[in-house]
Design an enzyme around this catalytic site. Sequence first.
Site, short mmCIF file in Angstrom:
data_model
loop_
_atom_site.label_atom_id
_atom_site.label_comp_id
_atom_site.label_asym_id
_atom_site.label_seq_id
_atom_site.Cartn_x
_atom_site.Cartn_y
_atom_site.Cartn_z
N ASN A 88 -27.74 27.21 4.50
CA ASN A 88 -26.56 26.38 4.77
C ASN A 88 -26.39 26.04 6.25
O ASN A 88 -25.84 25.01 6.59
CB ASN A 88 -25.32 27.12 4.26
CG ASN A 88 -24.04 26.42 4.62
OD1 ASN A 88 -23.63 25.45 3.98
ND2 ASN A 88 -23.38 26.89 5.67
N TYR A 153 -30.57 13.80 13.31
CA TYR A 153 -30.01 14.57 12.21
C TYR A 153 -30.62 14.16 10.88
O TYR A 153 -31.03 14.99 10.07
CB TYR A 153 -28.49 14.38 12.18
CG TYR A 153 -27.78 15.15 11.09
CD1 TYR A 153 -27.52 16.51 11.23
CD2 TYR A 153 -27.35 14.51 9.93
CE1 TYR A 153 -26.86 17.21 10.24
CE2 TYR A 153 -26.69 15.20 8.94
CZ TYR A 153 -26.44 16.55 9.09
OH TYR A 153 -25.78 17.24 8.10
N VAL A 186 -17.37 15.99 4.01
CA VAL A 186 -16.70 17.19 3.51
C VAL A 186 -15.80 17.73 4.61
O VAL A 186 -16.19 17.77 5.78
CB VAL A 186 -17.71 18.26 3.06
CG1 VAL A 186 -17.00 19.52 2.59
CG2 VAL A 186 -18.60 17.71 1.95
#
Length: 243
Positions: A88, A153, A186
């Site tokens: 994660n 990214y 999120v």
Amino acid sequence: MSYGLEGKAVLITGAGRGQGAAEARLFAEAGARVVVTDVREEEGRAVAKSLGGQGLFVRHDVTEAESWASAVAAGLEAFGRLDALVNNAALWRTASVEDETYENFETLVRVNLLGPFLGIQAVLPALREVGGGSIVNVSSTAGLVGIRGHAAYGSTKFGLRGLTRSAALDLAGYGVRVNSVHPGAVDTPMISSASAGRDWSHLPLGRMGRPEEVGELVLFLASEASSYITGAEFAVDGGSTAG
């Protein structure tokens, strides 16, 4: 639904806050014991403490093989086994391709791609020892589609998607499943601090996601409820990549 995680153990990186912390809590609620790892010691220890006897904090730099070995060893010593890994931990930084720097690109590659690779290698012997298990790599919608300002990214997250597929084929014979999850917007500290006040009504579902909505999918993929799923990709993005 019973996820069959009672007595099992999972290592979750970047679990000191945001999605990782939500995942740690969900796994503990499902009966698993959780190795909470992060470079943020205070936050990581707080999350592990909130899990009671089901939690263990280990300070862990995902870019270092020695740190991975220590985290896995600590989990095995505390819980006697490891059944799942959730990669994660990640860094999110944005810049156009013309403005991106060598140093930042390299940093993102080390954390977002090298880290999960090292993690897969480090945890594999423990997963083989218990007869199989699950690895969940948290990628991004930037690993599914191109996004302006995400050259570095996005490269790491597309790379993680490829690593997932290849590892799924390499490790299937051991009963180890490998899948990727691709969150969109999120509401985590990493995202909200950089997008305060932004209107998300343009998304098909009209809002940002909650960390728990990603965590529930990660929990499913780490459990026996997904026992016939490997090498797959799952978007959790409110429909942003549907069009």
